[in-house]
Design a protein around this motif. Structure first.
Motif, PDB file in Angstrom:
ATOM      1  N   ALA A 144     -11.853   7.265  -5.665  1.00 27.61           N
ATOM      2  CA  ALA A 144     -10.372   7.706  -5.120  1.00 27.61           C
ATOM      3  C   ALA A 144     -10.013   6.446  -4.626  1.00 27.61           C
ATOM      4  O   ALA A 144     -10.537   5.888  -3.494  1.00 27.61           O
ATOM      5  CB  ALA A 144     -10.834   8.826  -4.122  1.00 27.61           C
ATOM      6  N   CYS A 145      -8.740   5.840  -5.092  1.00 28.78           N
ATOM      7  CA  CYS A 145      -7.923   5.027  -4.650  1.00 28.78           C
ATOM      8  C   CYS A 145      -6.596   5.420  -3.899  1.00 28.78           C
ATOM      9  O   CYS A 145      -5.829   6.024  -4.460  1.00 28.78           O
ATOM     10  CB  CYS A 145      -7.699   3.820  -5.627  1.00 28.78           C
ATOM     11  N   SER A 146      -6.471   5.087  -2.782  1.00 34.46           N
ATOM     12  CA  SER A 146      -5.362   5.586  -1.938  1.00 34.46           C
ATOM     13  C   SER A 146      -4.293   4.194  -1.544  1.00 34.46           C
ATOM     14  O   SER A 146      -5.013   3.188  -1.321  1.00 34.46           O
ATOM     15  CB  SER A 146      -5.768   6.051  -0.469  1.00 34.46           C
ATOM     16  N   GLY A 147      -3.085   4.611  -1.496  1.00 33.24           N
ATOM     17  CA  GLY A 147      -1.986   3.507  -1.048  1.00 33.24           C
ATOM     18  C   GLY A 147      -0.858   4.200  -0.898  1.00 33.24           C
ATOM     19  O   GLY A 147      -0.362   5.191  -1.175  1.00 33.24           O
ATOM     20  N   LEU A 148      -0.481   3.779   0.567  1.00 33.76           N
ATOM     21  CA  LEU A 148       0.703   4.086   1.250  1.00 33.76           C
ATOM     22  C   LEU A 148       1.988   3.341   1.119  1.00 33.76           C
ATOM     23  O   LEU A 148       3.144   3.751   1.482  1.00 33.76           O
ATOM     24  CB  LEU A 148       0.181   4.457   2.753  1.00 33.76           C
ATOM     25  N   LEU A 149       1.674   2.106   0.789  1.00 31.18           N
ATOM     26  CA  LEU A 149       2.631   1.091   0.732  1.00 31.18           C
ATOM     27  C   LEU A 149       3.356   0.832  -0.719  1.00 31.18           C
ATOM     28  O   LEU A 149       2.315   0.329  -1.606  1.00 31.18           O
ATOM     29  CB  LEU A 149       2.307  -0.264   1.456  1.00 31.18           C
ATOM     30  N   THR A 150       4.547   0.849  -1.079  1.00 24.59           N
ATOM     31  CA  THR A 150       5.041   0.268  -2.280  1.00 24.59           C
ATOM     32  C   THR A 150       4.643  -0.858  -2.645  1.00 24.59           C
ATOM     33  O   THR A 150       4.465  -1.120  -3.747  1.00 24.59           O
ATOM     34  CB  THR A 150       6.719   0.580  -2.322  1.00 24.59           C
ATOM     35  N   THR A 151       4.717  -1.666  -1.614  1.00 25.16           N
ATOM     36  CA  THR A 151       4.187  -3.364  -2.055  1.00 25.16           C
ATOM     37  C   THR A 151       2.918  -3.204  -2.395  1.00 25.16           C
ATOM     38  O   THR A 151       2.439  -4.420  -3.120  1.00 25.16           O
ATOM     39  CB  THR A 151       4.541  -4.294  -0.859  1.00 25.16           C
ATOM     40  N   THR A 152       1.820  -2.349  -2.313  1.00 24.51           N
ATOM     41  CA  THR A 152       0.519  -2.557  -2.685  1.00 24.51           C
ATOM     42  C   THR A 152       0.232  -1.666  -4.164  1.00 24.51           C
ATOM     43  O   THR A 152      -0.949  -1.757  -4.567  1.00 24.51           O
ATOM     44  CB  THR A 152      -0.370  -1.799  -1.720  1.00 24.51           C
ATOM     45  N   MET A 153       1.236  -1.212  -4.612  1.00 21.57           N
ATOM     46  CA  MET A 153       1.211  -0.435  -5.975  1.00 21.57           C
ATOM     47  C   MET A 153       0.329  -1.457  -7.178  1.00 21.57           C
ATOM     48  O   MET A 153      -0.161  -1.101  -7.811  1.00 21.57           O
ATOM     49  CB  MET A 153       2.456   0.180  -6.579  1.00 21.57           C
ATOM     50  N   PRO A 154       1.027  -2.708  -7.036  1.00 17.42           N
ATOM     51  CA  PRO A 154       0.360  -3.691  -7.939  1.00 17.42           C
ATOM     52  C   PRO A 154      -1.186  -3.768  -7.893  1.00 17.42           C
ATOM     53  O   PRO A 154      -2.166  -4.094  -8.858  1.00 17.42           O
ATOM     54  CB  PRO A 154       1.056  -4.987  -7.803  1.00 17.42           C
ATOM     55  N   LYS A 155      -1.511  -3.752  -6.632  1.00 14.03           N
ATOM     56  CA  LYS A 155      -2.888  -3.769  -6.135  1.00 14.03           C
ATOM     57  C   LYS A 155      -3.692  -2.571  -6.721  1.00 14.03           C
ATOM     58  O   LYS A 155      -4.969  -2.703  -7.077  1.00 14.03           O
ATOM     59  CB  LYS A 155      -3.302  -4.262  -4.741  1.00 14.03           C
ATOM     60  N   MET A 156      -3.076  -1.694  -6.775  1.00 10.09           N
ATOM     61  CA  MET A 156      -3.539   0.025  -7.083  1.00 10.09           C
ATOM     62  C   MET A 156      -3.733  -0.451  -8.717  1.00 10.09           C
ATOM     63  O   MET A 156      -4.911   0.197  -9.307  1.00 10.09           O
ATOM     64  CB  MET A 156      -2.715   1.066  -6.635  1.00 10.09           C
ATOM     65  N   GLY A 176      -3.776   8.229  -5.253  1.00  9.85           N
ATOM     66  CA  GLY A 176      -2.759   9.272  -4.583  1.00  9.85           C
ATOM     67  C   GLY A 176      -2.171   8.382  -3.437  1.00  9.85           C
ATOM     68  O   GLY A 176      -2.717   7.139  -3.268  1.00  9.85           O
ATOM     69  N   GLY A 177      -1.225   8.747  -2.856  1.00  8.72           N
ATOM     70  CA  GLY A 177      -0.517   8.089  -1.438  1.00  8.72           C
ATOM     71  C   GLY A 177       0.874   8.407  -1.783  1.00  8.72           C
ATOM     72  O   GLY A 177       1.408   8.802  -2.888  1.00  8.72           O
ATOM     73  N   ALA A 178       1.612   8.168  -0.720  1.00  3.05           N
ATOM     74  CA  ALA A 178       3.266   8.430  -0.705  1.00  3.05           C
ATOM     75  C   ALA A 178       3.934   7.898  -1.818  1.00  3.05           C
ATOM     76  O   ALA A 178       4.781   8.612  -2.569  1.00  3.05           O
ATOM     77  CB  ALA A 178       3.725   8.071   0.528  1.00  3.05           C
ATOM     78  N   PRO A 179       3.655   6.623  -2.442  1.00  2.00           N
ATOM     79  CA  PRO A 179       4.520   5.989  -3.340  1.00  2.00           C
ATOM     80  C   PRO A 179       4.158   6.286  -4.761  1.00  2.00           C
ATOM     81  O   PRO A 179       4.675   5.858  -5.852  1.00  2.00           O
ATOM     82  CB  PRO A 179       4.575   4.522  -3.308  1.00  2.00           C
ATOM     83  N   VAL A 180       2.847   7.005  -4.934  1.00  2.00           N
ATOM     84  CA  VAL A 180       2.077   7.240  -6.213  1.00  2.00           C
ATOM     85  C   VAL A 180       2.636   8.471  -6.748  1.00  2.00           C
ATOM     86  O   VAL A 180       3.043   9.472  -6.186  1.00  2.00           O
ATOM     87  CB  VAL A 180       0.662   7.269  -6.094  1.00  2.00           C
ATOM     88  N   SER A 181       2.839   8.406  -7.990  1.00  2.00           N
ATOM     89  CA  SER A 181       3.241   9.623  -8.901  1.00  2.00           C
ATOM     90  C   SER A 181       2.330   9.889  -9.943  1.00  2.00           C
ATOM     91  O   SER A 181       1.612   8.991 -10.315  1.00  2.00           O
ATOM     92  CB  SER A 181       4.640   9.361  -9.264  1.00  2.00           C
ATOM     93  N   ALA A 182       2.527  11.040 -10.746  1.00  2.00           N
ATOM     94  CA  ALA A 182       1.669  11.470 -11.856  1.00  2.00           C
ATOM     95  C   ALA A 182       1.915  10.095 -12.831  1.00  2.00           C
ATOM     96  O   ALA A 182       1.107   9.905 -13.668  1.00  2.00           O
ATOM     97  CB  ALA A 182       1.870  12.892 -12.131  1.00  2.00           C
TER      98      ALA A 182
END
Length: 210
Positions: A144-156, A176-182
Motif C-alpha cells: 500500500a502506497c500513500s501520498g498526500l502531496l500533488t508534488t509527490t505523485m511522480p514518486k508514487m 491512495g491519498g488526497a490527490p490520487v484518483s482511480a
C-alpha cells in the motif's frame, strides 16, 4: 436476525467487547469463517462510506476497526491454507518526498483489523525500500502506497512501476491519498485505488481473495 447479520451490526456499532462471542455463535450456527469475514468487511465498507460522506468521524471509524479486529482474532485459526496468523502481509508506507502519516496510519490500522500482518515503513519511503521490504518479509501479498502531496505523485508512479518491474511476484499494489484518483491509479499500473481507510481494508481483502 441471523447471527452473521448481528455480527455486521455490532461491527458497524463499534461494539468490540461483544463481537468475539457473537462471531463464535455465528460459527456454531454453521456460518463459514470466510462468510463471517466477508460480513465484517461489508460492515467496514459501510463505515468507510459513512466516513467519506461526513456522517461519522475518526473515533467511530476506529471503534469499528477495533471491533472487526476482535472478530478477526476468533477467525484467524480457521483460515485453512493461510498462515495461521493472517490473510498475509501488507507493506505500507508514504512515498518518497512526502512526510504525511495520519492517513497512512489510519489505513494501516484498518487493513490490519481486516486480518493482515502490517509492516509500516513510515514516511518518505523510496521505491527501493518498498522492494527491500518485500524481500525481507514473508507472505507479502499487498503493498500500500500513500501520498498526500500533488508534488509527490511522480514518486508514487515511480514506486508502482519499480514494484511491478522488480522481478518479484505474488503481491498486489494499492494506492491512495488526497490527490490520487482511480484514473491516476490505473494510469500508473496500480492494482487498486482506495478513497479512504475503510475502502482500503475492503480492497485489500478483495485483492487477496481474488
Amino acid at each position: 436476525m441471523p447471527k452473521i447479520e448481528e455480527v455486521k451490526a455490532l461491527v458497524e456499532a463499534g461494539k468490540a467487547k461483544l463481537v468475539p462471542a457473537l462471531v463464535q455463535e455465528a460459527l456454531d450456527e454453521g456460518n463459514s469463517a470466510k462468510n463471517i469475514l466477508q460480513a465484517m468487511v461489508d460492515s467496514m465498507r459501510v463505515i468507510g462510506d459513512k466516513f467519506s460522506a461526513g456522517e461519522i468521524f475518526v473515533p467511530e471509524m476506529l471503534m469499528s476497526a477495533k471491533a472487526m479486529s476482535k472478530g478477526v482474532d476468533v477467525l484467524k485459526p480457521l483460515f485453512a491454507g493461510q498462515s495461521t496468523s493472517s490473510l498475509g502481509t501488507c507493506i505500507i508506507g508514504t512515498v518518497e518526498g512526502d512526510l504525511h502519516d495520519i492517513g497512512k496510519n489510519l489505513v494501516s490500522m484498518m487493513i490490519g483489523s481486516a486480518g493482515f500482518d502490517m509492516v509500516d515503513l513510515g514516511v518518505d519511503v523510496s521505491a527501493a525500500k518498498f522492494v527491500e521490504a518485500i524481500k525481507e518479509n514473508k507472505n507479502v501479498n499487498v503493498v500500500a502506497c500513500s501520498g498526500l502531496l500533488t508534488t509527490t505523485m511522480p514518486k508514487m508512479m515511480e514506486t508502482v512501476q519499480t514494484l511491478k518491474n522488480c522481478g518479484l511476484s505474488g503481491f498486489k499494489v494499492i494506492v491512495g491519498g488526497a490527490p490520487v484518483s482511480a484514473e491516476f491509479a490505473a494510469s500508473i499500473g496500480a492494482d487498486a485505488f482506495a478513497l479512504d481507510a475503510g475502502s482500503a481494508a475492503v480492497k485489500a481483502v478483495e485483492l487477496v481473495k481474488g
